[in-house]
Design a protein around this motif. Structure first.
Motif, PDB file in Angstrom:
ATOM      1  N   ARG A 142     -53.349   0.697 -11.309  1.00  0.00           N
ATOM      2  CA  ARG A 142     -54.774   0.844 -11.477  1.00  0.00           C
ATOM      3  C   ARG A 142     -55.592   1.293 -10.300  1.00  0.00           C
ATOM      4  O   ARG A 142     -56.605   2.007 -10.663  1.00  0.00           O
ATOM      5  CB  ARG A 142     -55.216  -0.428 -12.306  1.00  0.00           C
ATOM      6  CG  ARG A 142     -54.916  -0.780 -13.581  1.00  0.00           C
ATOM      7  CD  ARG A 142     -55.309  -2.198 -13.890  1.00  0.00           C
ATOM      8  NE  ARG A 142     -55.136  -2.160 -15.276  1.00  0.00           N
ATOM      9  CZ  ARG A 142     -54.981  -3.264 -15.988  1.00  0.00           C
ATOM     10  NH1 ARG A 142     -54.877  -4.632 -15.221  1.00  0.00           N
ATOM     11  NH2 ARG A 142     -54.467  -3.597 -17.264  1.00  0.00           N
ATOM     12  N   THR A 189     -54.605   3.076  -7.763  1.00  0.00           N
ATOM     13  CA  THR A 189     -54.359   4.235  -7.258  1.00  0.00           C
ATOM     14  C   THR A 189     -54.927   5.365  -8.525  1.00  0.00           C
ATOM     15  O   THR A 189     -54.910   6.481  -8.063  1.00  0.00           O
ATOM     16  CB  THR A 189     -52.882   4.243  -6.792  1.00  0.00           C
ATOM     17  OG1 THR A 189     -52.008   3.842  -7.958  1.00  0.00           O
ATOM     18  CG2 THR A 189     -52.793   3.781  -5.704  1.00  0.00           C
ATOM     19  N   GLU A 190     -54.867   5.151  -9.516  1.00  0.00           N
ATOM     20  CA  GLU A 190     -54.913   5.927 -10.715  1.00  0.00           C
ATOM     21  C   GLU A 190     -56.109   6.068 -11.473  1.00  0.00           C
ATOM     22  O   GLU A 190     -56.665   6.962 -12.215  1.00  0.00           O
ATOM     23  CB  GLU A 190     -53.676   5.896 -11.661  1.00  0.00           C
ATOM     24  CG  GLU A 190     -52.295   6.119 -11.064  1.00  0.00           C
ATOM     25  CD  GLU A 190     -52.148   7.477 -10.653  1.00  0.00           C
ATOM     26  OE1 GLU A 190     -52.669   8.560 -11.169  1.00  0.00           O
ATOM     27  OE2 GLU A 190     -51.386   7.639  -9.411  1.00  0.00           O
ATOM     28  N   LEU A 191     -56.816   4.639 -11.736  1.00  0.00           N
ATOM     29  CA  LEU A 191     -58.074   4.908 -12.287  1.00  0.00           C
ATOM     30  C   LEU A 191     -59.006   5.153 -11.412  1.00  0.00           C
ATOM     31  O   LEU A 191     -59.221   4.706 -10.247  1.00  0.00           O
ATOM     32  CB  LEU A 191     -58.188   3.495 -12.914  1.00  0.00           C
ATOM     33  CG  LEU A 191     -57.204   3.332 -14.184  1.00  0.00           C
ATOM     34  CD1 LEU A 191     -57.229   1.763 -14.740  1.00  0.00           C
ATOM     35  CD2 LEU A 191     -57.366   4.229 -15.126  1.00  0.00           C
ATOM     36  N   ASP A 192     -60.494   5.772 -11.911  1.00  0.00           N
ATOM     37  CA  ASP A 192     -61.571   5.759 -11.428  1.00  0.00           C
ATOM     38  C   ASP A 192     -62.153   4.665 -10.803  1.00  0.00           C
ATOM     39  O   ASP A 192     -62.141   3.613 -11.804  1.00  0.00           O
ATOM     40  CB  ASP A 192     -62.576   6.743 -12.108  1.00  0.00           C
ATOM     41  CG  ASP A 192     -62.091   8.154 -12.244  1.00  0.00           C
ATOM     42  OD1 ASP A 192     -61.415   8.596 -11.473  1.00  0.00           O
ATOM     43  OD2 ASP A 192     -62.467   8.840 -13.293  1.00  0.00           O
ATOM     44  N   GLY A 193     -62.508   4.328  -9.937  1.00  0.00           N
ATOM     45  CA  GLY A 193     -63.459   3.158  -9.537  1.00  0.00           C
ATOM     46  C   GLY A 193     -62.335   1.981  -9.012  1.00  0.00           C
ATOM     47  O   GLY A 193     -62.554   0.839  -8.929  1.00  0.00           O
TER      48      GLY A 193
END
Length: 189
Positions: free
Chosen positions: A125, A127-131
């Motif tokens: 999360r 590294t991959e999700l915005d924010g």
């Protein structure tokens, strides 16, 4: 005419034989997983397959994971605790294979769900999700009901090793072990 035909067939046989030998050479690196190679020690691929193939139906036979439940059993899998004579050896392949066996069966997937370990999920999360995946996203994780883990032990002798591989399923909220099964393997050195 017969000599020409014979020579043609002979040349064709030589060419085909060379082609087959070339193919055999390329696939010669593949090794039968049931054959022990010289110098191999410890648990082998055959042991891995036999253990995980026996364990999958054993797990399905307990009431907590039996087919036809009204809700899915949610499981998180933890790495194997290695108490063998090879303490640095990574045994995660056992957990990975068992999970793959259970997840590959659509009928089982109707009754059992596997969740990723929290640490791994938080890293993905972040590294991959915005924010960075903070806030409400972290609260949306399905909470596991059970943890499946194992411990491997080894008793060495002069020419052999005895392995005791125990797996257990624990109710996370109560701490009750709802299932435990030993798998035993003896290997020659």
């Amino acid at each position: 005419m017969n000599k020409v035909r014979y020579l043609t067939l002979a040349c064709l046989a030589v060419v085909m034989g060379a082609g087959v030998m070339g193919c055999a050479k390329q696939t010669g690196r593949e090794v039968d997983p049931d054959v022990r190679l010289r110098g191999d020690a410890g648990l082998q691929s055959r042991d891995l397959r036999e253990m995980t193939e026996r364990m999958a139906p054993d797990l399905r036979s307990i009431p907590e994971l039996a087919p036809g439940r009204s809700t899915k059993a949610v499981i998180v899998m933890k790495p194997i605790e290695n108490k063998t004579a090879r303490p640095g050896e990574d045994l995660s392949i056992y957990v990975a294979r068992l999970k793959a066996i259970l997840n590959s069966n659509p009928t089982i997937r109707n009754d059992i769900a596997f969740v990723e370990e929290r640490e791994t999920l938080n890293w993905v999360r972040a590294t991959e999700l915005d924010g960075g995946g903070g806030g409400a996203v972290n609260n949306s994780r399905v909470q596991p009901q059970y943890v499946l883990w194992g411990t491997f032990y080894e008793k060495r002798a002069a020419r052999s090793s005895y392995f005791l591989c125990t797996f257990r399923l624990t109710d996370i909220k109560t701490g009750v072990q709802v299932w435990e099964k030993p798998y035993e393997v003896k290997t020659l050195k």
